[in-house]
Scaffold this motif. Structure first.
Motif, PDB file in Angstrom:
ATOM      1  N   SER A 122       8.327   9.699  29.422  1.00  0.00           N
ATOM      2  CA  SER A 122       7.951  10.878  30.229  1.00  0.00           C
ATOM      3  C   SER A 122       6.956  11.633  29.437  1.00  0.00           C
ATOM      4  N   ARG A 123       6.973  11.817  28.266  1.00  0.00           N
ATOM      5  CA  ARG A 123       6.013  12.578  27.288  1.00  0.00           C
ATOM      6  C   ARG A 123       5.767  11.907  26.103  1.00  0.00           C
ATOM      7  N   ILE A 124       4.647  11.995  25.740  1.00  0.00           N
ATOM      8  CA  ILE A 124       4.093  11.485  24.173  1.00  0.00           C
ATOM      9  C   ILE A 124       3.371  12.562  23.502  1.00  0.00           C
ATOM     10  N   ILE A 125       3.901  12.476  22.225  1.00  0.00           N
ATOM     11  CA  ILE A 125       3.046  13.571  21.239  1.00  0.00           C
ATOM     12  C   ILE A 125       2.561  12.737  20.229  1.00  0.00           C
ATOM     13  N   ILE A 126       1.302  13.280  20.346  1.00  0.00           N
ATOM     14  CA  ILE A 126       0.377  12.603  19.268  1.00  0.00           C
ATOM     15  C   ILE A 126       0.335  13.514  17.879  1.00  0.00           C
ATOM     16  N   LEU A 127       0.702  13.074  16.613  1.00  0.00           N
ATOM     17  CA  LEU A 127       0.559  13.714  15.461  1.00  0.00           C
ATOM     18  C   LEU A 127      -0.135  13.094  14.643  1.00  0.00           C
ATOM     19  N   PRO A 128      -1.415  13.263  14.148  1.00  0.00           N
ATOM     20  CA  PRO A 128      -2.052  12.910  13.272  1.00  0.00           C
ATOM     21  C   PRO A 128      -1.403  13.476  11.825  1.00  0.00           C
ATOM     22  N   MET A 129      -1.466  12.595  10.868  1.00  0.00           N
ATOM     23  CA  MET A 129      -0.918  13.273   9.482  1.00  0.00           C
ATOM     24  C   MET A 129      -1.936  13.553   8.728  1.00  0.00           C
ATOM     25  N   PHE A 130      -2.880  14.688   9.251  1.00  0.00           N
ATOM     26  CA  PHE A 130      -3.911  15.108   8.482  1.00  0.00           C
ATOM     27  C   PHE A 130      -3.848  16.652   8.702  1.00  0.00           C
ATOM     28  N   PRO A 131      -3.497  17.404   7.674  1.00  0.00           N
ATOM     29  CA  PRO A 131      -3.201  18.868   7.731  1.00  0.00           C
ATOM     30  C   PRO A 131      -4.361  19.740   8.262  1.00  0.00           C
ATOM     31  N   GLN A 132      -5.437  19.480   7.862  1.00  0.00           N
ATOM     32  CA  GLN A 132      -6.745  20.254   8.180  1.00  0.00           C
ATOM     33  C   GLN A 132      -7.562  19.443   9.175  1.00  0.00           C
ATOM     34  N   TYR A 133      -8.052  19.886  10.484  1.00  0.00           N
ATOM     35  CA  TYR A 133      -9.049  19.183  11.291  1.00  0.00           C
ATOM     36  C   TYR A 133     -10.211  18.809  10.704  1.00  0.00           C
ATOM     37  N   ALA A 134     -10.501  17.520  10.875  1.00  0.00           N
ATOM     38  CA  ALA A 134     -11.800  17.166  10.531  1.00  0.00           C
ATOM     39  C   ALA A 134     -12.229  16.183  11.644  1.00  0.00           C
ATOM     40  N   SER A 168       0.883  -1.134  -0.201  1.00  0.00           N
ATOM     41  CA  SER A 168      -0.218   0.138  -0.017  1.00  0.00           C
ATOM     42  C   SER A 168       0.833   1.257   0.078  1.00  0.00           C
ATOM     43  N   PRO A 169       0.670   2.122  -0.897  1.00  0.00           N
ATOM     44  CA  PRO A 169       1.292   3.265  -1.016  1.00  0.00           C
ATOM     45  C   PRO A 169       1.182   4.200   0.223  1.00  0.00           C
ATOM     46  N   LEU A 170       0.098   4.182   0.943  1.00  0.00           N
ATOM     47  CA  LEU A 170      -0.222   5.040   2.164  1.00  0.00           C
ATOM     48  C   LEU A 170       0.718   4.342   3.213  1.00  0.00           C
ATOM     49  N   LEU A 171       0.676   3.139   3.561  1.00  0.00           N
ATOM     50  CA  LEU A 171       1.419   2.628   4.500  1.00  0.00           C
ATOM     51  C   LEU A 171       3.018   2.748   4.305  1.00  0.00           C
ATOM     52  N   TYR A 172       3.278   2.397   2.890  1.00  0.00           N
ATOM     53  CA  TYR A 172       4.838   2.672   2.599  1.00  0.00           C
ATOM     54  C   TYR A 172       5.203   3.875   3.023  1.00  0.00           C
ATOM     55  N   TYR A 173       4.754   5.125   2.519  1.00  0.00           N
ATOM     56  CA  TYR A 173       5.160   6.371   2.616  1.00  0.00           C
ATOM     57  C   TYR A 173       5.163   6.740   4.112  1.00  0.00           C
ATOM     58  N   SER A 174       4.013   6.284   4.795  1.00  0.00           N
ATOM     59  CA  SER A 174       3.870   6.559   6.171  1.00  0.00           C
ATOM     60  C   SER A 174       5.055   5.994   7.155  1.00  0.00           C
ATOM     61  N   GLU A 175       5.481   4.749   6.655  1.00  0.00           N
ATOM     62  CA  GLU A 175       6.555   4.284   7.443  1.00  0.00           C
ATOM     63  C   GLU A 175       7.962   4.747   7.010  1.00  0.00           C
ATOM     64  N   PHE A 198      -4.016  15.260   1.633  1.00  0.00           N
ATOM     65  CA  PHE A 198      -3.269  13.896   1.841  1.00  0.00           C
ATOM     66  C   PHE A 198      -1.904  14.330   1.837  1.00  0.00           C
ATOM     67  N   THR A 199      -1.187  13.817   2.817  1.00  0.00           N
ATOM     68  CA  THR A 199       0.254  13.758   3.006  1.00  0.00           C
ATOM     69  C   THR A 199       0.867  12.442   2.490  1.00  0.00           C
ATOM     70  N   ALA A 200       0.047  11.180   2.087  1.00  0.00           N
ATOM     71  CA  ALA A 200       0.664  10.271   1.339  1.00  0.00           C
ATOM     72  C   ALA A 200      -0.129   9.876   0.347  1.00  0.00           C
ATOM     73  N   ASP A 201       0.452   9.322  -0.978  1.00  0.00           N
ATOM     74  CA  ASP A 201      -0.439   9.087  -1.823  1.00  0.00           C
ATOM     75  C   ASP A 201      -1.239   7.978  -1.684  1.00  0.00           C
ATOM     76  N   CYS A 202      -2.259   7.504  -2.197  1.00  0.00           N
ATOM     77  CA  CYS A 202      -3.354   6.624  -1.804  1.00  0.00           C
ATOM     78  C   CYS A 202      -4.410   6.502  -2.871  1.00  0.00           C
ATOM     79  N   LEU A 203      -5.375   5.575  -2.639  1.00  0.00           N
ATOM     80  CA  LEU A 203      -6.461   5.593  -3.594  1.00  0.00           C
ATOM     81  C   LEU A 203      -7.031   6.715  -3.917  1.00  0.00           C
ATOM     82  N   GLU A 204      -7.346   7.715  -3.235  1.00  0.00           N
ATOM     83  CA  GLU A 204      -8.065   9.046  -3.571  1.00  0.00           C
ATOM     84  C   GLU A 204      -7.025   9.909  -4.637  1.00  0.00           C
TER      85      GLU A 204
END
Length: 335
Positions: A119-131, A72-79, A285-291
């Protein structure tokens, strides 16, 4: 030693393009109440008895076209983004990757992170615009899992970065790979949402009551439509694209009550007007995918050609671009 865990989250992908794996993915994805926000029973009937049984075999054929030797391109580029970000961060940061739907799953990855005793965790969703259907769902799932932890460390969640300078620069760099003046028109195509979902952002009134196409205000700063238009204005300014030479549009709709204009209809109209070449950005989209690869690259090309056009050129997603990795680094270190 105090260490910081970083969790990148992307939407997800089937484990394989087989019908059974696509069915499992669609079932998990579409049963999310933030994705299809209708009453529980209606959602169960719609998703499990109508959408998934009919859509899974068709979607599996599309995923087979999308799949590469890397999967999957989305998984590959996310990795790849995870790997490259790890190289850029100080040694006391450790980067993890999870998918909101399917694998690697948020519960499994968070359990690994819990055992690291960060000690600390940063959560970073890879979606630029909030939805709510993307970022909101990912953050909710993180909170659902972490609420059962006996020890909850300091947690920072990043909700959006649609206007981050390096994010904008990364898409500008992608765009500059093409001679924009060679194209008759430029489309900025974002994933669509039901209009009712952006309406829920506001305590009073509707999205249509606000000037979301023109400005960001205190009221609409988390409106997906407003931030999509804001991203577009920043990109168009940096790429010197006049306002009459581009259109903001929304793809992947399920019905007529989604954000407009619809990307496929804009492509069709451009062909009818005699345009021959379109350049299409998809900055949600920050990684190429089906869309991006299939819907824009293949399906919109077919639509455009049927109506007199010649070429729909997709601008690649950020994928593993160095400026995208720098953006992720900036976001992490700033938080």
């Amino acid at each position: 030693m105090n260490k910081t865990g970083v969790l990148l989250i992307n939407l997800g992908t089937p484990d394989s393009p087989s019908v059974s794996d696509v069915r499992s993915y669609l079932s998990q994805f579409l049963n999310d109440p933030r994705v299809i926000d209708i009453p529980w029973l209606a959602r169960k009937v719609l998703v499990n008895l109508i959408i998934v049984p009919f859509r899974a075999p068709k979607s599996a054929k599309i995923y087979q076209k999308l799949w590469t030797e890397n999967g999957s391109p989305l998984l590959y580029y996310s990795e790849e983004a995870k790997r490259l970000l790890q190289q850029e961060l100080p040694q006391d940061y450790q980067v993890h990757l999870a998918m909101r739907y399917k694998n690697p799953s948020i519960p499994d990855v968070l359990e690994t992170m819990r055992k690291k005793n960060y000690s600390r965790i940063i959560i970073l969703p890879m979606f630029p615009q909030y939805a709510s259907a993307s970022t909101g769902s990912a953050l909710e799932e993180v909170m659902r899992v972490m609420k059962s932890w006996w020890v909850i460390p300091e947690v920072k969640m990043i909700s959006q970065y649609y206007n981050h300078p390096t994010f904008i620069d990364a898409f500008v760099a992608r765009g500059k790979q093409y001679t924009i003046s060679d194209y008759d028109h430029v489309l900025f195509s974002y994933h669509g949402l039901p209009e009712r979902q952006v309406d829920k952002v506001y305590d009073s009134g509707l999205c249509s009551d606000h000037d979301c196409e023109q400005e960001i205000t205190h009221e609409n700063k988390f409106c997906y439509k407003a931030t999509c238009y804001a991203t577009t204005r920043l990109l168009a300014e940096k790429l010197n694209i006049p306002a009459d030479k581009y259109t903001v549009c929304f793809q992947s709709r399920l019905d007529q009550k989604w954000l407009k204009p619809f990307s496929d209809e804009v492509v069709r109209e451009c062909g009818r007007k005699g345009m021959k070449k379109l350049l299409v950005f998809s900055p949600a989209f920050t990684a190429d995918c089906l869309e991006t690869v299939i819907e824009i690259g293949d399906e919109y090309q077919e639509i455009f050609h049927e109506h007199g056009g010649e070429k729909v050129q997709l601008v690649e997603s950020l994928n593993d671009h160095p400026l995208w990795i720098r953006c992720l680094k900036d976001l992490v270190l700033a938080n």
